[in-house]
Write a protein that holds these residues in place. Structure first.
Motif, PDB file in Angstrom:
ATOM      1  N   MET A  96      -6.871   7.615  -0.504  1.00  0.00           N
ATOM      2  CA  MET A  96      -7.646   7.250   0.683  1.00  0.00           C
ATOM      3  C   MET A  96      -7.863   5.730   0.740  1.00  0.00           C
ATOM      4  SD  MET A  96      -8.776   8.765   3.348  1.00  0.00           S
ATOM      5  CE  MET A  96      -8.766  10.430   2.770  1.00  0.00           C
ATOM      6  N   THR A  97      -8.063   5.117  -0.393  1.00  0.00           N
ATOM      7  CA  THR A  97      -8.240   3.664  -0.446  1.00  0.00           C
ATOM      8  C   THR A  97      -7.012   2.953   0.101  1.00  0.00           C
ATOM      9  OG1 THR A  97      -9.686   3.857  -2.369  1.00  0.00           O
ATOM     10  CG2 THR A  97      -8.661   1.712  -1.991  1.00  0.00           C
ATOM     11  N   TRP A  98      -5.827   3.395  -0.329  1.00  0.00           N
ATOM     12  CA  TRP A  98      -4.599   2.731   0.122  1.00  0.00           C
ATOM     13  C   TRP A  98      -4.308   3.020   1.587  1.00  0.00           C
ATOM     14  CZ3 TRP A  98      -3.357  -1.298  -2.311  1.00  0.00           C
ATOM     15  CH2 TRP A  98      -3.618  -1.404  -3.663  1.00  0.00           C
ATOM     16  N   VAL A  99      -4.657   4.201   2.054  1.00  0.00           N
ATOM     17  CA  VAL A  99      -4.498   4.500   3.486  1.00  0.00           C
ATOM     18  C   VAL A  99      -5.436   3.601   4.298  1.00  0.00           C
ATOM     19  CG1 VAL A  99      -4.827   6.269   5.266  1.00  0.00           C
ATOM     20  CG2 VAL A  99      -3.659   6.842   3.127  1.00  0.00           C
ATOM     21  N   ASN A 100      -6.640   3.378   3.797  1.00  0.00           N
ATOM     22  CA  ASN A 100      -7.579   2.470   4.477  1.00  0.00           C
ATOM     23  C   ASN A 100      -7.044   1.039   4.507  1.00  0.00           C
ATOM     24  OD1 ASN A 100      -9.390   4.520   5.027  1.00  0.00           O
ATOM     25  ND2 ASN A 100     -10.617   4.138   3.209  1.00  0.00           N
ATOM     26  N   VAL A 101      -6.366   0.616   3.438  1.00  0.00           N
ATOM     27  CA  VAL A 101      -5.756  -0.713   3.418  1.00  0.00           C
ATOM     28  C   VAL A 101      -4.687  -0.810   4.504  1.00  0.00           C
ATOM     29  CG1 VAL A 101      -4.268  -2.244   2.048  1.00  0.00           C
ATOM     30  CG2 VAL A 101      -6.291  -1.197   1.003  1.00  0.00           C
ATOM     31  N   ILE A 102      -3.864   0.224   4.624  1.00  0.00           N
ATOM     32  CA  ILE A 102      -2.833   0.241   5.667  1.00  0.00           C
ATOM     33  C   ILE A 102      -3.479   0.160   7.041  1.00  0.00           C
ATOM     34  CG2 ILE A 102      -1.080   1.690   6.776  1.00  0.00           C
ATOM     35  CD1 ILE A 102      -0.344   2.699   3.954  1.00  0.00           C
ATOM     36  N   MET A 103      -4.513   0.948   7.253  1.00  0.00           N
ATOM     37  CA  MET A 103      -5.183   0.938   8.557  1.00  0.00           C
ATOM     38  C   MET A 103      -5.816  -0.423   8.838  1.00  0.00           C
ATOM     39  SD  MET A 103      -6.805   4.749   8.742  1.00  0.00           S
ATOM     40  CE  MET A 103      -7.692   4.375  10.223  1.00  0.00           C
ATOM     41  N   GLY A 104      -6.369  -1.065   7.826  1.00  0.00           N
ATOM     42  CA  GLY A 104      -6.948  -2.395   8.003  1.00  0.00           C
ATOM     43  C   GLY A 104      -5.895  -3.423   8.391  1.00  0.00           C
ATOM     44  N   ALA A 105      -4.732  -3.360   7.751  1.00  0.00           N
ATOM     45  CA  ALA A 105      -3.648  -4.294   8.081  1.00  0.00           C
ATOM     46  C   ALA A 105      -3.147  -4.064   9.502  1.00  0.00           C
ATOM     47  CB  ALA A 105      -2.500  -4.146   7.083  1.00  0.00           C
ATOM     48  N   ALA A 153       0.832  -1.210   0.000  1.00  0.00           N
ATOM     49  CA  ALA A 153       0.000   0.000   0.000  1.00  0.00           C
ATOM     50  C   ALA A 153       0.866   1.259   0.000  1.00  0.00           C
ATOM     51  CB  ALA A 153      -0.937  -0.005   1.206  1.00  0.00           C
ATOM     52  N   THR A 154       1.969   1.230   0.716  1.00  0.00           N
ATOM     53  CA  THR A 154       2.889   2.371   0.719  1.00  0.00           C
ATOM     54  C   THR A 154       3.488   2.569  -0.663  1.00  0.00           C
ATOM     55  OG1 THR A 154       3.398   1.994   3.048  1.00  0.00           O
ATOM     56  CG2 THR A 154       4.946   3.352   1.810  1.00  0.00           C
ATOM     57  N   TRP A 155       3.827   1.470  -1.329  1.00  0.00           N
ATOM     58  CA  TRP A 155       4.345   1.545  -2.698  1.00  0.00           C
ATOM     59  C   TRP A 155       3.320   2.221  -3.612  1.00  0.00           C
ATOM     60  CZ3 TRP A 155       9.096  -0.597  -4.406  1.00  0.00           C
ATOM     61  CH2 TRP A 155       9.300  -0.540  -5.769  1.00  0.00           C
ATOM     62  N   LYS A 156       2.061   1.821  -3.461  1.00  0.00           N
ATOM     63  CA  LYS A 156       0.998   2.421  -4.277  1.00  0.00           C
ATOM     64  C   LYS A 156       0.850   3.916  -3.978  1.00  0.00           C
ATOM     65  CE  LYS A 156      -0.692  -1.041  -6.616  1.00  0.00           C
ATOM     66  NZ  LYS A 156      -0.756  -1.017  -8.069  1.00  0.00           N
ATOM     67  N   LEU A 157       0.971   4.283  -2.703  1.00  0.00           N
ATOM     68  CA  LEU A 157       0.895   5.700  -2.347  1.00  0.00           C
ATOM     69  C   LEU A 157       2.072   6.471  -2.942  1.00  0.00           C
ATOM     70  CD1 LEU A 157      -0.293   5.466   1.357  1.00  0.00           C
ATOM     71  CD2 LEU A 157      -1.571   6.452  -0.561  1.00  0.00           C
ATOM     72  N   LEU A 158       3.243   5.851  -2.973  1.00  0.00           N
ATOM     73  CA  LEU A 158       4.401   6.507  -3.584  1.00  0.00           C
ATOM     74  C   LEU A 158       4.186   6.720  -5.085  1.00  0.00           C
ATOM     75  CD1 LEU A 158       7.349   4.704  -1.770  1.00  0.00           C
ATOM     76  CD2 LEU A 158       6.616   7.084  -1.493  1.00  0.00           C
ATOM     77  N   THR A 159       3.506   5.780  -5.720  1.00  0.00           N
ATOM     78  CA  THR A 159       3.163   5.950  -7.140  1.00  0.00           C
ATOM     79  C   THR A 159       2.247   7.155  -7.312  1.00  0.00           C
ATOM     80  OG1 THR A 159       3.392   3.583  -7.526  1.00  0.00           O
ATOM     81  CG2 THR A 159       2.117   4.836  -9.145  1.00  0.00           C
ATOM     82  N   LEU A 160       1.292   7.313  -6.405  1.00  0.00           N
ATOM     83  CA  LEU A 160       0.397   8.473  -6.470  1.00  0.00           C
ATOM     84  C   LEU A 160       1.167   9.767  -6.230  1.00  0.00           C
ATOM     85  CD1 LEU A 160      -2.729   7.045  -4.603  1.00  0.00           C
ATOM     86  CD2 LEU A 160      -2.464   7.440  -7.060  1.00  0.00           C
TER      87      LEU A 160
END
Length: 159
Positions: free
Chosen positions: A87-96, A68-75
């Motif tokens: 926000m989707t990827w931040v939610n994934v991080i929070m879920g993990a 998810a961090t990798w995806k955020l870095l792409t953004l």
């Protein structure tokens, strides 16, 4: 901009290294460690598979955070960090983080009621405190991202 670009490249490199190390731990080190412990202490051998499963699950949670961090870095690289995709990827991080935290609470309670030595429960309590802080920091960062995204959207509407 150049510093941000270099930081993204460095972070991606170290995320890839960390991911590779975690795969090694998941497939070789952790199962081998718990097999060895079962041989050394046969009275605790019944914990081999539950301990292996729990630790591999925690490693999986960290791997989800890395992806998810990798995806955020792409953004960030594409200048799209203030979008709903982020926000989707931040939610994934929070879920993990939440999933790992819940399992950690269960392990802490199990070990806390069974332990005769305070060392392991104290270590688990420290891990629980650190993961709680990390989870709460993510809640604050998520709120900041939501506000920044709203402001960005409002600014684009005005311009």
């Amino acid at each position: 901009m150049l510093t941000e670009y270099r930081a993204v490249i460095a972070l991606r490199f170290f995320l890839a290294v960390l991911f590779a190390i975690l795969i090694f731990f998941q497939t070789v080190s952790l199962p081998g460690q718990f097999a060895h412990l079962a041989e050394e202490a046969p009275e605790d051998a019944y914990l081999r598979w539950p301990a292996t499963a729990v630790t591999i699950f925690w490693v999986l949670c960290v791997q989800v955070v890395i992806v998810a961090t990798w995806k955020l870095l792409t953004l960030v690289k594409n200048d799209r960090i203030f979008t709903d995709a982020a926000m989707t990827w931040v939610n994934v991080i929070m879920g993990a983080i939440a999933a790992g935290w819940l399992v950690l609470v269960g392990v802490f309670l199990y070990v806390g009621f069974k332990a005769s030595d305070p060392g392991l429960p104290l270590l688990l309590f420290l891990m629980l405190a650190v993961s709680t802080v990390v989870g709460l920091v993510m809640v604050v960062l998520r709120a900041l991202l939501r506000r920044a995204t709203t402001l960005q959207t409002d600014m684009r509407a005005v311009i």
